[in-house]
Scaffold this active site. Structure first.
Site, PDB file in Angstrom:
ATOM      1  N   ARG A  69      48.370  58.442  66.739  1.00 57.11           N
ATOM      2  CA  ARG A  69      48.670  59.916  66.772  1.00 57.11           C
ATOM      3  C   ARG A  69      48.656  60.507  65.508  1.00 57.11           C
ATOM      4  NH1 ARG A  69      52.319  57.776  70.783  1.00 57.11           N
ATOM      5  NH2 ARG A  69      53.466  56.821  69.289  1.00 57.11           N
ATOM      6  N   GLU A 106      59.572  45.251  64.193  1.00 59.83           N
ATOM      7  CA  GLU A 106      60.842  44.816  64.565  1.00 59.83           C
ATOM      8  C   GLU A 106      60.507  43.473  65.478  1.00 59.83           C
ATOM      9  OE1 GLU A 106      63.985  47.681  65.739  1.00 59.83           O
ATOM     10  OE2 GLU A 106      62.267  48.879  65.454  1.00 59.83           O
TER      11      GLU A 106
END
Length: 183
Positions: A69, A106
């Site tokens: 994006r 993460e």
């Protein structure tokens, strides 16, 4: 065609009507912000890009947009600013010998690359992406851009999610966001 950027109130109204929210996607407890409604509305996207460019520093020579994006948003920003656009891509998508950086997320790791010889030393550069959340991808893109010895003017995002520590991973980097939202 140069036109006046929309007001802050107009841009906030666009957020309310053009950013869809999906609770518990992709996992329970996550509120996913979907920019597709903004992207499909040419007038709204044009207004947001005009507003966004008014937030950025003068003299930008290159926008580095992070896949995917960051490409969609960074390219029109670069066009509007009269700057060049350089993609920061996922590993294995670029020919030649791209600059590469592996970083931790993460849940796992990723690798990002910038095409070789795409940023001249000293180039006035801003890193752009759609979302600043935990900051891992932004930090990696900035570190990789620094390998080209650019003058990093900052990082800029369509949306910054507060409370996820993204800013903390970018100390000393001037940050802007069109919208800052709660996590």
């Amino acid at each position: 065609m140069t036109t006046t950027p929309p007001t802050v109130e107009q841009v906030e109204a666009l957020r309310r009507t053009h950013i869809a929210e999906y609770p518990d996607f992709p996992t329970p407890g996550v509120l996913f912000r979907d920019i597709t409604p903004l992207l499909r509305d040419a007038a709204a996207l044009r207004a947001v890009i005009r507003h966004w460019t008014s937030m950025l520093p003068d003299g930008i020579e290159y926008i580095v947009g992070t896949e995917a994006r960051g490409f969609v948003l960074g390219a029109p920003l670069a066009y509007e600013l009269g700057a060049g656009f350089v993609p920061a891509r996922k590993a294995g998508k670029l020919p030649g010998d791209p600059a590469s950086l592996r970083y931790d997320l993460e849940y796992g790791s990723a690798e990002i690359q910038i095409p070789e010889n795409s940023l001249p030393a000293g180039a006035r550069t801003v890193v752009v992406d759609d979302l600043l959340a935990t900051g891992g991808t932004a930090a990696a893109t900035i570190e990789l851009a620094h390998r080209f010895e650019v003058e990093l003017l900052g990082a800029s995002f369509l949306i910054e999610l507060e409370g996820l520590g993204g800013r903390d991973k970018l100390p000393g980097v001037p940050l802007t966001a069109v919208w800052t939202l709660p996590n």
